[in-house]
Design a protein around this motif. Structure first.
Motif, PDB file in Angstrom:
ATOM      1  N   LYS A 494       0.837  -1.209   0.000  1.00 57.38           N
ATOM      2  CA  LYS A 494       0.000   0.000   0.000  1.00 57.38           C
ATOM      3  C   LYS A 494       0.867   1.251   0.000  1.00 57.38           C
ATOM      4  N   LEU A 495       1.953   1.213   0.795  1.00 57.57           N
ATOM      5  CA  LEU A 495       2.866   2.353   0.844  1.00 57.57           C
ATOM      6  C   LEU A 495       3.543   2.569  -0.504  1.00 57.57           C
ATOM      7  N   MET A 496       3.929   1.490  -1.164  1.00 57.29           N
ATOM      8  CA  MET A 496       4.573   1.623  -2.467  1.00 57.29           C
ATOM      9  C   MET A 496       3.637   2.270  -3.487  1.00 57.29           C
ATOM     10  N   ARG A 497       2.358   1.856  -3.443  1.00 53.53           N
ATOM     11  CA  ARG A 497       1.379   2.468  -4.366  1.00 53.53           C
ATOM     12  C   ARG A 497       1.285   3.974  -4.125  1.00 53.53           C
ATOM     13  N   MET A 498       1.274   4.356  -2.835  1.00 49.06           N
ATOM     14  CA  MET A 498       1.191   5.782  -2.506  1.00 49.06           C
ATOM     15  C   MET A 498       2.441   6.522  -2.970  1.00 49.06           C
ATOM     16  N   ILE A 499       3.606   5.908  -2.779  1.00 44.59           N
ATOM     17  CA  ILE A 499       4.856   6.560  -3.176  1.00 44.59           C
ATOM     18  C   ILE A 499       4.911   6.739  -4.688  1.00 44.59           C
ATOM     19  N   LEU A 500       4.550   5.690  -5.444  1.00 44.96           N
ATOM     20  CA  LEU A 500       4.577   5.774  -6.901  1.00 44.96           C
ATOM     21  C   LEU A 500       3.607   6.826  -7.417  1.00 44.96           C
ATOM     22  N   ASP A 501       2.439   6.913  -6.762  1.00 43.20           N
ATOM     23  CA  ASP A 501       1.454   7.912  -7.180  1.00 43.20           C
ATOM     24  C   ASP A 501       1.939   9.326  -6.850  1.00 43.20           C
ATOM     25  N   ASN A 502       2.463   9.513  -5.631  1.00 37.59           N
ATOM     26  CA  ASN A 502       2.901  10.838  -5.199  1.00 37.59           C
ATOM     27  C   ASN A 502       4.126  11.317  -5.961  1.00 37.59           C
ATOM     28  N   SER A 503       4.979  10.385  -6.378  1.00 36.28           N
ATOM     29  CA  SER A 503       6.223  10.772  -7.037  1.00 36.28           C
ATOM     30  C   SER A 503       5.995  11.364  -8.423  1.00 36.28           C
ATOM     31  N   GLN A 504       4.762  11.250  -8.935  1.00 33.84           N
ATOM     32  CA  GLN A 504       4.456  11.829 -10.247  1.00 33.84           C
ATOM     33  C   GLN A 504       4.318  13.346 -10.181  1.00 33.84           C
ATOM     34  N   HIS A 505       4.240  13.891  -8.960  1.00 33.45           N
ATOM     35  CA  HIS A 505       3.926  15.308  -8.795  1.00 33.45           C
ATOM     36  C   HIS A 505       5.037  16.023  -8.043  1.00 33.45           C
ATOM     37  N   THR A 506       5.262  17.286  -8.406  1.00 36.92           N
ATOM     38  CA  THR A 506       6.232  18.107  -7.682  1.00 36.92           C
ATOM     39  C   THR A 506       5.715  18.444  -6.293  1.00 36.92           C
ATOM     40  N   PHE A 507       4.399  18.714  -6.191  1.00 28.61           N
ATOM     41  CA  PHE A 507       3.761  18.989  -4.904  1.00 28.61           C
ATOM     42  C   PHE A 507       2.522  18.116  -4.782  1.00 28.61           C
ATOM     43  N   ILE A 508       2.223  17.683  -3.552  1.00 27.11           N
ATOM     44  CA  ILE A 508       1.015  16.898  -3.267  1.00 27.11           C
ATOM     45  C   ILE A 508       0.321  17.505  -2.052  1.00 27.11           C
ATOM     46  N   PRO A 509      -0.988  17.249  -1.866  1.00 22.55           N
ATOM     47  CA  PRO A 509      -1.664  17.746  -0.660  1.00 22.55           C
ATOM     48  C   PRO A 509      -1.009  17.198   0.608  1.00 22.55           C
ATOM     49  N   LEU A 510      -1.025  18.012   1.661  1.00 21.66           N
ATOM     50  CA  LEU A 510      -0.389  17.634   2.924  1.00 21.66           C
ATOM     51  C   LEU A 510      -0.968  16.341   3.490  1.00 21.66           C
ATOM     52  N   ASN A 511      -2.298  16.129   3.317  1.00 26.23           N
ATOM     53  CA  ASN A 511      -2.904  14.922   3.910  1.00 26.23           C
ATOM     54  C   ASN A 511      -2.341  13.649   3.270  1.00 26.23           C
ATOM     55  N   LYS A 512      -2.019  13.709   1.959  1.00 27.07           N
ATOM     56  CA  LYS A 512      -1.436  12.527   1.316  1.00 27.07           C
ATOM     57  C   LYS A 512      -0.025  12.258   1.840  1.00 27.07           C
ATOM     58  N   VAL A 654      14.613  18.404  14.415  1.00 20.19           N
ATOM     59  CA  VAL A 654      14.855  18.872  13.047  1.00 20.19           C
ATOM     60  C   VAL A 654      13.708  19.809  12.658  1.00 20.19           C
ATOM     61  N   ARG A 655      14.070  21.003  12.198  1.00 18.85           N
ATOM     62  CA  ARG A 655      13.058  22.000  11.805  1.00 18.85           C
ATOM     63  C   ARG A 655      13.185  22.236  10.298  1.00 18.85           C
ATOM     64  N   ILE A 656      12.126  21.823   9.566  1.00 15.95           N
ATOM     65  CA  ILE A 656      12.096  21.973   8.109  1.00 15.95           C
ATOM     66  C   ILE A 656      11.180  23.154   7.775  1.00 15.95           C
ATOM     67  N   VAL A 657      11.715  24.157   7.107  1.00 11.47           N
ATOM     68  CA  VAL A 657      10.950  25.353   6.760  1.00 11.47           C
ATOM     69  C   VAL A 657      10.814  25.427   5.238  1.00 11.47           C
ATOM     70  N   LEU A 658       9.565  25.574   4.766  1.00  8.46           N
ATOM     71  CA  LEU A 658       9.283  25.622   3.329  1.00  8.46           C
ATOM     72  C   LEU A 658       8.332  26.771   3.021  1.00  8.46           C
ATOM     73  N   PRO A 659       8.449  27.381   1.839  1.00  6.46           N
ATOM     74  CA  PRO A 659       7.432  28.374   1.453  1.00  6.46           C
ATOM     75  C   PRO A 659       6.087  27.679   1.251  1.00  6.46           C
ATOM     76  N   ALA A 660       5.031  28.270   1.783  1.00  2.00           N
ATOM     77  CA  ALA A 660       3.706  27.635   1.721  1.00  2.00           C
ATOM     78  C   ALA A 660       3.173  27.655   0.289  1.00  2.00           C
ATOM     79  N   GLU A 661       2.654  26.506  -0.134  1.00  2.00           N
ATOM     80  CA  GLU A 661       1.994  26.368  -1.434  1.00  2.00           C
ATOM     81  C   GLU A 661       0.552  25.923  -1.179  1.00  2.00           C
ATOM     82  N   PHE A 662      -0.384  26.432  -2.006  1.00  2.00           N
ATOM     83  CA  PHE A 662      -1.793  26.122  -1.797  1.00  2.00           C
ATOM     84  C   PHE A 662      -2.429  25.610  -3.091  1.00  2.00           C
ATOM     85  N   LEU A 663      -3.440  24.759  -2.917  1.00  2.00           N
ATOM     86  CA  LEU A 663      -4.144  24.183  -4.060  1.00  2.00           C
ATOM     87  C   LEU A 663      -4.899  25.257  -4.822  1.00  2.00           C
ATOM     88  N   PHE A 664      -5.506  26.207  -4.076  1.00  2.00           N
ATOM     89  CA  PHE A 664      -6.304  27.273  -4.711  1.00  2.00           C
ATOM     90  C   PHE A 664      -5.604  28.602  -4.523  1.00  2.00           C
TER      91      PHE A 664
END
Length: 664
Positions: A494-512, A654-664
């Motif tokens: 199940k994890l592999m399916r999610m990784i393969l699906d997510n890897s197609q995109h530069t950004f994905i929703p946070l919940n995924k 570990v503190r990871i800081v990223l510029p916020a991206e939004f779907l809309f």
């Protein structure tokens, strides 16, 4: 108790009179009664004051708050609440769907409290449409429950069940306990009305548990009473009496005179069925005494009527007629047509038992006259409601026409302004256009180059993770039994399916991203024999479906925390992951209580001096490219060694800081 706090929705339709008793008294208990003159001055001063505010959502919310403060005054005057009307008009004009849903729900509940069920349904359906437009699940559940109650009051049980069931499923999805309780209790009442007593008991029991967990004693009392009704209908009188007594105890603790009266009446009825007439009379007399402390005289009339029926059954016809006449006198005095219908029916039964068939027939005819009058009045009321509904449609159409005209005027103004700006800026654009075109072309070329580099780094990340996971599965299969290995492989696939699906995109929703991270952590916990716990916290201001994040950006740091920090602890470890949104910056903090980087490095040097963390290096490269692409400093990783007061290592953060991206 629907959104609006009306307790009557918990009561079965087959016990509609008792339900109305509950409702009328609760309204009196909840609201104080101010003088009409003072209320009038205060209400209209407040209305004028709110009208002067700017047209925005705050003004709508203020109208709503004031509508609740003065609703008793307008109800007594039998007038529409102007605060609600203003809230509806303004919400429509500024397209504030949440405010529109709230206002229509309040308007519908107000109509239902006046038994105008058709109008109530109309307003609550408008509330549902507005709630759906606002995408507010809680408001949708509230509106569905309100419509369900409207249909249940009209004895349209199939439709009522459908709406309450939809409300229940949605409330369970968002864990809205209040609406879960409302829907569950209402479904129980529908089953009770439909003679499905076992189903009703199941729903009331669940509702009772929720009310107890919420410390809502009034809800507890009502559900205990409802369970008593169900068991009484099943003929289990001793069990019904037990629930009535428990409900009575809660009502006595609350000082709820109406609830006490209903419980006493129910106990009297139950003991009458058990042929224990002295105890039945004792409880009915107690109900009569309690009713003297309640303003609504219909309770007193009902108590006299119940005592009269009991005396009829005992063969004490003269005493029975005395109590029934007292009920009839109150019915005539206060215009209680249902009391008059039931009173003359009881009197007819009295004379029939005594053998006076002429008097029995006369009283039967009087009972039927009041029954016809009630039906005629109901028909007339429904016709009036249909006329009112037509007027509502007409006014809504007027508002829409005015709004359409206003929108067209604003569109013309904006179009003319845009044309003027375009003409004024044409010459300026001719001068600087060439410069910006060349600059834009160069920037696009650089951006495309960086995007290609980012994709290359991301493609390195996924094979690295898959290799590590396959290695973990291999060791797990050799060290555990087949059943656990199969479970591990299922989760891994199940994890592999999610990784393969997510890897197609530069950004994905946070919940995924968080879903795949949870699955990864579950696998690592299984592999490590649950030597650590983890917790993921997401800020309340974050919509996980709208906020975007690069895929697999958190996992390498989580993996590092587990295999270089937590697995070397003697005691059980703890991994905390928090996600927060601060302005236009998304911050992810990974905290572990492991052995710290210094000791981890020493262990690493002893075991394998040549091993380097490829995943973290790739991820750092990805973050560096994100920083370049967005031309911002808000993209970096900070690693902090945690120590106690004595300077001993207590973990790593570990503190990871990223510029916020939004779907809309």
């Amino acid at each position: 108790m629907v959104a609006g706090g009306k307790a009557a929705v918990f009561l079965p339709d087959t016990m509609s009179k008792r339900g109305l008793f509950y409702l009328s008294c609760l309204l009196l208990l909840c609201c104080g009664i101010n003088s009409s003159a003072q209320d009038s001055v205060l209400a209209f001063r407040s209305l004028d004051s709110v009208k002067k505010m700017a047209d925005d959502t705050l003004k709508v919310n203020t109208f709503m708050a004031q509508s609740k403060n003065f609703y008793r005054y307008f109800d007594r005057k039998n007038q529409e609440n102007p605060f609600l009307l203003e809230a509806i008009t303004l919400s429509s004009r500024i397209k504030y769907n949440k405010g529109l849903a709230d206002a229509y729900n309040e308007m519908g509940t107000s109509k239902r409290n006046k038994s105008q069920y058709i109008l109530a349904t109309e307003y609550h359906e408008k509330a549902l449409a507005a709630a759906e437009d606002s995408r507010n699940d809680r408001l949708i559940a509230v509106s569905l429950n309100n419509i369900g109650v409207d249909y249940r009051r009209r004895d349209m049980l199939e439709k009522a069940f459908d709406y309450h069931f939809r409300a229940l499923k949605l409330a369970e999805k968002i864990n809205d306990v209040r609406n879960i309780t409302i829907a569950t209790n209402s479904i129980g009442n529908i089953n009770l009305s439909d003679g499905k007593y076992e189903d009703a008991i199941r729903e009331f029991t669940r509702s009772l548990r929720l009310e107890q967990e919420s410390d809502n004693e009034l809800g507890v009392a009502i559900n205990l009473g409802n369970l008593g009704y169900a068991y009484e209908y099943l003929g289990k009188l001793d069990l019904a009496i037990d629930y009535y007594e428990r409900s009575l105890a809660v009502n006595q603790r609350l000082g709820n005179s109406t609830g006490m009266s209903i419980c006493y009446t129910c106990l009297g009825t139950a003991y009458q069925k058990k042929k224990n007439y002295p105890l039945a009379m004792d409880y009915l007399q107690k109900a009569l005494e309690v009713n003297d402390r309640v303003d609504d005289k219909v309770h007193v009339a009902e108590s006299y009527l119940s005592i009269g029926r009991l005396l009829n059954e005992q063969g004490k016809y003269e005493d029975a007629r005395h109590h029934i006449r007292q009920a009839l006198e109150l019915g005539h005095q206060w215009g209680f047509k249902s009391v008059l219908m039931e009173g003359y029916k009881a009197m007819a039964d009295n004379y029939k038992r005594e053998g006076d068939y002429a008097q029995s027939l006369d009283n039967t005819n009087l009972s039927l006259q009041y029954k016809d009058s009630i039906l005629e009045e109901r028909s007339s009321t429904e016709f009036a409601q249909m006329k009112a509904m037509h007027e509502v449609y007409r006014k809504d159409n007027q508002i829409k026409e005015l709004q359409r005209a206003q929108d067209l005027n604003q569109l013309r103004i904006r179009r003319n302004l845009a044309l003027a700006i375009a003409l004024a800026g044409f010459l300026f654009m001719l001068i600087v256009g060439g410069f910006f075109y060349i600059r834009h072309r160069n920037l696009q070329a650089n951006r495309q180059t960086l995007q290609l580099e980012l994709r290359s780094l991301r493609s390195q990340m996924n094979p690295h993770f898959i290799f590590n996971s396959l290695s973990s599965i291999h060791r797990y299969i050799w060290s555990n039994n087949q059943e656990e290995a199969s479970d591990y492989l299922t989760k891994f696939s199940k994890l592999m399916r999610m990784i393969l699906d997510n890897s197609q995109h530069t950004f994905i929703p946070l919940n995924k991203e968080l879903d795949s991270l949870r699955l990864y952590l579950d696998l690592e916990a299984l592999r490590c024999n649950n030597i650590f716990d983890y917790h993921i916290a997401v800020g309340e201001n974050i919509n996980e479906e709208e906020v975007l994040i690069p895929p697999m950006i958190i996992q390498p740091y989580v993996e590092n925390a587990i295999w270089h920090g937590l697995v070397h602890r003697e005691a059980k470890g703890r991994l905390e992951i928090s996600v927060s949104l601060k302005g236009k910056v998304l911050e992810v903090v990974v905290t572990d209580n492991g052995i710290g980087r210094k000791m981890a490095m020493e262990i690493k040097e002893k075991k394998d001096r040549m091993h380097n963390s490829m995943g973290m290096k790739v991820t750092e490269g990805r973050i560096a490219l994100i920083r370049k692409i967005n031309n911002t400093k808000d993209a970096n990783v900070e690693i902090l060694d945690l120590r106690d007061n004595g300077g001993q290592a207590t973990g790593t953060q570990v503190r990871i800081v990223l510029p916020a991206e939004f779907l809309f």
